[in-house]
Design an enzyme around this catalytic site. Structure first.
Site, mmCIF file in Angstrom:
data_model
loop_
_atom_site.group_PDB
_atom_site.id
_atom_site.type_symbol
_atom_site.label_atom_id
_atom_site.label_comp_id
_atom_site.label_asym_id
_atom_site.label_seq_id
_atom_site.Cartn_x
_atom_site.Cartn_y
_atom_site.Cartn_z
ATOM 1 N N HIS A 222 26.180 14.176 14.143
ATOM 2 C CA HIS A 222 25.738 12.812 14.437
ATOM 3 C C HIS A 222 24.514 12.383 13.634
ATOM 4 C CE1 HIS A 222 28.689 13.095 17.695
ATOM 5 N NE2 HIS A 222 28.862 11.844 17.355
ATOM 6 N N ARG B 280 28.899 2.995 19.354
ATOM 7 C CA ARG B 280 28.712 4.212 20.158
ATOM 8 C C ARG B 280 27.593 3.962 21.177
ATOM 9 N NH1 ARG B 280 29.690 6.638 14.789
ATOM 10 N NH2 ARG B 280 31.157 8.377 14.994
ATOM 11 N N ARG C 35 32.516 1.508 22.767
ATOM 12 C CA ARG C 35 33.061 2.738 23.331
ATOM 13 C C ARG C 35 32.188 3.089 24.529
ATOM 14 N NH1 ARG C 35 33.148 8.084 19.836
ATOM 15 N NH2 ARG C 35 30.926 8.099 20.252
ATOM 16 N N GLU D 284 41.396 11.511 20.014
ATOM 17 C CA GLU D 284 40.554 12.495 19.327
ATOM 18 C C GLU D 284 40.764 13.905 19.885
ATOM 19 O OE1 GLU D 284 36.452 11.118 19.698
ATOM 20 O OE2 GLU D 284 36.866 10.320 21.678
ATOM 21 N N ASN E 139 36.838 12.705 13.670
ATOM 22 C CA ASN E 139 35.764 13.709 13.634
ATOM 23 C C ASN E 139 36.066 14.794 14.666
ATOM 24 O OD1 ASN E 139 34.638 11.832 11.957
ATOM 25 N ND2 ASN E 139 33.190 11.046 13.459
ATOM 26 N N ASP E 140 36.492 14.343 15.847
ATOM 27 C CA ASP E 140 36.837 15.308 16.880
ATOM 28 C C ASP E 140 38.281 15.785 16.756
ATOM 29 O OD1 ASP E 140 34.552 15.817 18.532
ATOM 30 O OD2 ASP E 140 34.598 13.694 19.013
ATOM 31 N N ARG F 230 32.805 21.114 14.434
ATOM 32 C CA ARG F 230 32.393 20.146 13.408
ATOM 33 C C ARG F 230 30.935 20.310 12.992
ATOM 34 N NH1 ARG F 230 32.603 14.408 16.795
ATOM 35 N NH2 ARG F 230 31.032 13.612 15.389
ATOM 36 N N CYS G 25 38.410 5.254 13.404
ATOM 37 C CA CYS G 25 36.961 5.054 13.326
ATOM 38 C C CYS G 25 36.228 6.356 13.015
ATOM 39 C CB CYS G 25 36.429 4.410 14.601
ATOM 40 S SG CYS G 25 36.711 5.418 16.050
HETATM 41 C C1 PEP Z 1 35.299 10.724 16.225
HETATM 42 O O1 PEP Z 1 35.370 11.742 16.917
HETATM 43 O O2 PEP Z 1 35.931 10.562 15.168
HETATM 44 C C2 PEP Z 1 34.402 9.625 16.629
HETATM 45 C C3 PEP Z 1 34.416 8.474 16.010
HETATM 46 O O3 PEP Z 1 33.532 9.874 17.643
HETATM 47 P P1 PEP Z 1 32.160 10.715 17.479
HETATM 48 O O4 PEP Z 1 31.952 11.000 16.030
HETATM 49 O O5 PEP Z 1 31.091 9.886 18.068
HETATM 50 O O6 PEP Z 1 32.449 11.930 18.268
HETATM 51 MG MG MG Z 2 34.537 11.737 18.870
#
Ligand code: PEP
Ligand code: MG
Length: 586
Positions: free
Chosen positions: A198, A305, A340, A439, A462-463, A473, A510
């Site tokens: 993040h 977020r 979200r 995700e 990302n997840d 990650r 996203c």
């Molecule tokens: C993701 O997981 O791709 C996402 C957009 O959420 P975050 O990166 O906040 O976990």
């Molecule tokens: Mg995520």
């Protein structure tokens, strides 16, 4: 007179995660506290040191009593009683005596003595088997942080910088990030992390350079050292010499000229060569970003977020939240803003909610699970969002859903909130778009069931990547295995897109994968027509979209779905990208 020897230039190589160059002094954040220096004191000044501590304790007590008063007013006296423990810690005479002993015997400043002593107490509490007592470590931590801040003479809640700085840290959690005085931060240089941690995501949102995996910098650098941070080459250069600075100035001028070409058309719609609209949205975390979003050419906010606003002010009331969300909605109207709901947990920890350490936080009480388990918090947020939604166009999206049941439960809470507000005579919109993030592999595999219950899906890659391949990650040891073009990931994306299409609902992405320009042909070919990315990437992504043809992208997607190697898939997509917009890779 002999002039001092010029400072030696030293370069560290890490991984570039957010473009840009910054040249400034560093501020080294150690651990979660700003660890004080172990400064020696002049003999005979022990009493002065203790006076400083008494003064800091007195200001902290006042601060806590004020918090207690506000809390009692808003939530009743039971909630405000938690601060009693804090006040008792501040008044503990044993701690005072022990601190004084360290100062006297070791001849060190009181900052160091108090800090070390409190860290020892925290470690002892953390090791206890009794849950209640173990949780008290958070009280000690909170009190210590406040006292340390006052010893340093800081009056505000956030670490203050006198001048613009590059923040150096081992790691920067989302809660660390929200506490920084971001108006003075010019970049992040971290020992650990990845492109999807993040801190990196926030750096891109705020258009700041960031480099991760700079091993050893926290030991070698000290606050006040001058560095140059190269967020493109992944370098941190301490004491850059005149030649290095000149080279970077030239490079920056060239990059600006190149960038200008893409920026000129950023407000025009993003239509492919064959006329298909691909909605390019922005990801955001803070209200202060709204101006940048507006200026970026984004066609919507595809992901806001909300957990970052929560971490900034966990005690925000419904009214305060409604005001904050309304500000965001009004700033973008008539464009859509997809909020979200809280994705707390994992690395975005509000320690007051999850005091019991979890063995696997990323598989634990996170996202919608936490919200459904803390309906007070969830309802406060949903009511605030519904109130804000009357000011423009709002989407409400649920994070980390593992299946349709959670979506149904979340929707039921949302409906209750809407009914309550209506009964109270508060305006709520007649209809609101509801979305679910895909995700978790189980969500992708049951995307058809979820799609039947929502208005849109958004792929959080990302997840999705970390859970599909079982690769953390944030863990740089396994970073090589974190492959967006793994065939399994692509199949889950394709499956989710198909489910959305069949249900006739919108589907977007996203996750950070959406901003990888090498993969844009593949994403469009897989049927995604909404991509939400960091603001810094919007002009470039729109430029790429305008040069692509959907048919060519679909042919690519068909071809890669039978490929076995992630590298081969990437290079096939890159070939299409190179054919159509080589200028973006210069
Ligand atoms: C993701 O997981 O791709 C996402 C957009 O959420 P975050 O990166 O906040 O976990
Ligand atoms: Mg995520």
């Amino acid at each position: 007179m002999i002039s001092p020897a010029p400072l030696q230039e030293k370069t560290w190589t890490g991984t570039a995660v957010s473009d840009g160059v910054a040249h400034a002094v560093v501020h080294v954040l150690k651990d979660h506290f700003d660890e004080p220096d172990e400064d020696s004191i002049e003999p005979g000044t022990e009493a002065q040191q203790m006076e400083r501590l008494h003064a800091a304790l007195a200001v902290t007590s006042k601060e806590i009593e004020e918090l207690q008063r506000v809390m009692a007013g808003e939530h009743g006296s039971a909630e405000s009683e938690i601060f009693e423990t804090h006040l008792l810690i501040l008044q503990d005479s044993t701690i005072l005596k022990q601190t004084e002993k360290i100062v006297r015997e070791q001849q060190v400043c009181v900052d160091w003595a108090y800090y070390k002593l409190m860290c020892k107490h925290m470690d002892a509490l953390r090791g206890l088997s009794d849950t209640y007592l173990r949780e008290r470590f958070l009280d000690v931590k909170d009190v210590t942080q406040r006292v340390m801040r006052h010893l340093r003479g800081e009056l505000l809640d956030h670490p203050m910088f006198d001048e613009p700085v590059i923040v150096v840290a081992h790691d920067l959690t989302p809660s660390d990030t929200v506490q920084l005085d971001r108006s003075k931060v010019l970049g992040f240089a971290l020992e650990t992390g990845s492109a999807v941690s993040h801190a990196a995501i926030i750096a891109r949102s705020l258009a700041l350079p960031a480099v991760v995996r700079l091993h050893g910098i926290c030991d070698d650098l000290h606050s006040g050292d001058t560095v140059l941070l190269d967020g493109e080459g992944g370098l941190l250069i301490q004491n850059p010499n005149a030649e290095t600075l000149a080279r970077y100035r030239l490079r920056e001028e060239q990059a600006e000229r190149r960038e200008d070409v893409f920026q000129v058309e950023r407000h025009k719609p993003s239509l492919t060569r064959c006329g298909t609209a691909i909605c390019v949205g922005a990801n955001a975390e803070f209200i202060e970003e709204m101006k940048i979003v507006e200026d970026s050419g984004a066609e919507e906010v595809g992901l806001f977020r909300t957990e970052f606003l929560h971490l900034e002010n966990p005690d925000a009331t419904e009214d305060q939240l409604a005001a904050a969300y309304s500000k965001v909605v009004k700033s973008q109207a008539p464009k859509r803003v997809v909020f979200r709901t809280l994705d707390l947990g994992g690395d975005k920890v509000d320690e007051r909610l999850a005091v019991e350490p979890e063995p696997n936080p990323f598989l634990g009480w996170r996202g919608i699970r936490l919200s459904l388990g803390r309906q007070d918090l969830f309802k406060r947020q949903l009511r605030a969002l519904l109130r804000a939604a009357v000011h423009g166009r709002v989407g409400i999206m649920f994070p980390m859903v593992s299946g349709v049941q959670e979506v149904l439960e979340a929707k039921a809470v949302l409906n209750d909130c809407a009914d309550e507000l209506t009964a109270e005579g508060v305006d709520v919109p007649d209809e609101i778009e509801i979305g679910a993030m895909i995700e978790i592999p189980s969500a992708a595999l049951s995307a058809d069931l979820i799609a039947a219950e929502v208005d849109f899906l958004s792929l959080g890659t990302n997840d999705l990547i970390q859970y599909t391949i079982a690769v953390d990650r944030l863990n740089d040891r396994v970073a090589k295995l974190y492959q967006p073009t793994h065939p399994a990931v692509l199949r889950l994306i394709a499956m989710s897109v198909k489910a959305a299409r069949t249900a006739g609902i919108r589907v977007g992405m996203c996750g950070e994968m959406a901003s990888d320009l090498t993969l844009t042909p593949l994403m469009i070919g897989l049927g995604l027509n909404e991509l939400s990315v960091a603001t810094t990437q919007i002009a470039r992504l729109k430029h790429a979209v305008r040069r692509l043809n959907v048919q060519e992208c679909e042919a690519l997607a068909n071809a890669v779905l039978t490929c076995t190697s992630p590298a081969e898939i990437r290079s096939l997509s890159r070939a299409v990208a190179d054919r159509n917009y080589p200028e973006l890779f210069e």
